[in-house]
Each structure stands twice: as C-alpha cells, then as structure tokens.
Write a protein that holds these residues in place. Structure first.
Motif, mmCIF file in Angstrom:
data_model
loop_
_atom_site.group_PDB
_atom_site.id
_atom_site.type_symbol
_atom_site.label_atom_id
_atom_site.label_comp_id
_atom_site.label_asym_id
_atom_site.label_seq_id
_atom_site.Cartn_x
_atom_site.Cartn_y
_atom_site.Cartn_z
ATOM 1 N N TYR A 1 45.722 42.053 38.662
ATOM 2 C CA TYR A 1 44.707 41.421 39.496
ATOM 3 C C TYR A 1 45.372 40.660 40.643
ATOM 4 C CZ TYR A 1 41.666 42.154 35.423
ATOM 5 O OH TYR A 1 40.968 42.702 34.377
ATOM 6 N N GLN A 2 44.591 40.459 41.701
ATOM 7 C CA GLN A 2 44.997 39.535 42.764
ATOM 8 C C GLN A 2 43.964 38.432 42.798
ATOM 9 O OE1 GLN A 2 44.974 39.620 47.513
ATOM 10 N NE2 GLN A 2 46.649 40.842 46.686
ATOM 11 N N GLY A 3 44.424 37.200 42.813
ATOM 12 C CA GLY A 3 43.495 36.085 42.788
ATOM 13 C C GLY A 3 44.032 34.863 43.506
ATOM 14 N N ARG A 4 43.242 33.794 43.435
ATOM 15 C CA ARG A 4 43.589 32.552 44.117
ATOM 16 C C ARG A 4 43.707 31.418 43.102
ATOM 17 N NH1 ARG A 4 43.197 31.399 49.384
ATOM 18 N NH2 ARG A 4 42.017 33.334 49.712
ATOM 19 N N ASN B 1 40.080 37.632 43.030
ATOM 20 C CA ASN B 1 39.335 37.797 44.277
ATOM 21 C C ASN B 1 38.030 38.529 43.995
ATOM 22 O OD1 ASN B 1 41.446 36.608 45.639
ATOM 23 N ND2 ASN B 1 42.345 38.534 46.326
ATOM 24 N N GLY B 2 36.966 38.050 44.624
ATOM 25 C CA GLY B 2 35.669 38.665 44.402
ATOM 26 C C GLY B 2 34.925 38.071 43.224
ATOM 27 N N GLY B 3 35.556 37.108 42.535
ATOM 28 C CA GLY B 3 34.913 36.472 41.406
ATOM 29 C C GLY B 3 35.281 37.126 40.084
ATOM 30 N N GLY B 4 35.073 36.420 39.021
ATOM 31 C CA GLY B 4 35.409 36.932 37.699
ATOM 32 C C GLY B 4 35.883 35.822 36.798
#
Length: 203
Positions: A3-6, A22-25
């Motif tokens: 995953y790629q996230g913040r 990214n994009g929520g979850g």
C-alpha cells in the motif's frame, strides 16, 4: 499486497504512530522498527509504502515501511545514471582531438568549456533557488546556454544535481538545442563551414 499511504499520527518520543492508505481505508499501527531506513525519522503527512500484517487481536500493523521520497530519489539516481556525464566527457574529448588534428580551432573547445562551466553554475543556482523559494532562473536562459555550447555542462548538472530531469517539456527542448548545436558543429567541419569560421575569427 503493498500500500501507499500517509502518516496521520506520529509520536516521535515514543517511536510509533498510524498510517492510512491513500484513498481511505483501514488505519494501521506504525512503529519505527518497521521502517527500512532508520536514518530518517517519520513525520505527520509523509508518504510511505508498506505491507499490512495482523497482531494477535487482528489489528492492522504496517511492516516493511519505506519513505516514498527516498524511493523517488533512488529512482531519479537510476534514471540519470552516469551516462549523461559520460556523453558530455566523450563529446569534449572528441572536440579536443579535433582541435589537436587541426580540424577545429582551439577557440571552439574553449567556448564549449567556458559555457559548460557557466551552465553548470546556472543549474546549481536554480537548484538552490528551487529549494529555498528564491527567484528562479528562467528555463529559456538555461536552454539558451545549452544552445550556444553549454549543453555538456547541463548534462553534468542534470546528473549530479538531479535537476530538470523529470520535466518532459524541458527535456524535449533541451535535446532539441543539443541537436541544433551538434548540427552547427558538423557544418563547421565542412569546407564551407570551415571557411566561415576562419572568416569570422579573422574579422
């Protein structure tokens, strides 16, 4: 799955936080030991890539975490490689050999060297300005310097400073200036071009 996230929460004194894809979850627990690069400290809003594992209670935990910025930097280094420096060096070597063979006057070599140094300095100045938010050097100025003979220095700057290599429009214009400059140089090696150069230098 990767995953790629913040990073949405980080407690640096305790070495942990949370990351959201990214994009929520589902948000995942993030521990400093899960990072590949321990030399860089995480911070809120930084982008990372990671895999997800589950603890004994079924809660999401980020593992094999990498900073997106470091990945992009590594990719940029691979993309530029050393071929730009090799091309610049090979070209200047050819000019040097042509001067020694009396096919070109020494002023041509010195012109390329001088403008290459000036262009390298211009790239360095623009790189610093980009980082500090100061007044930038116009792209048209960088392209003009390349056109008049500074393109070997531009290649070195692009490789060493990793500057202006990801902007496609700039690269297209840059390589056009290289082609034009090379075409003029080839013409100068013809009898007509040689006469013109002798006349120009003798004027």
């Amino acid at each position: 799955m990767r995953y790629q996230g913040r990073v949405v929460e980080w407690h640096d004194d305790r070495g942990f936080g949370f990351v959201v894809p990214n994009g929520g979850g589902e948000r995942a627990f993030l521990h400093i030991k899960a990072f590949r690069a321990r030399s860089h400290r995480p911070a809120v809003d930084q982008l990372v890539t990671y895999t997800v594992a589950r603890d004994a209670r079924g809660r999401a935990r980020a593992e094999d975490v990498a900073f997106v910025q470091l990945i992009e930097l590594a990719n940029a280094r691979r993309e530029t490689g050393g071929w730009r420096v090799l091309l610049a060096g090979a070209f200047l070597l050819c000019i040097t050999l042509s001067v020694q063979a009396r096919k070109l006057p020494a002023v041509v070599l010195w012109t390329y060297l001088a403008f290459s140094v000036i262009t390298l300095m211009a790239y360095a100045k623009d790189k610093v300005a980009a980082r500090t938010g100061r007044w930038r050097t116009r792209e048209s100025t960088l392209q003009l310097l390349a056109l008049v003979g500074g393109w070997p220095g531009a290649l070195v700057a692009q490789c060493w400073l990793r500057h202006k290599i990801r902007k496609a429009s700039f690269q297209r214009s840059f390589w056009f200036t290289v082609i034009v400059n090379a075409a003029v140089l080839v013409w100068l090696l013809t009898p007509t071009g040689a006469k013109f150069l002798v006349k120009l230098l003798g004027a």
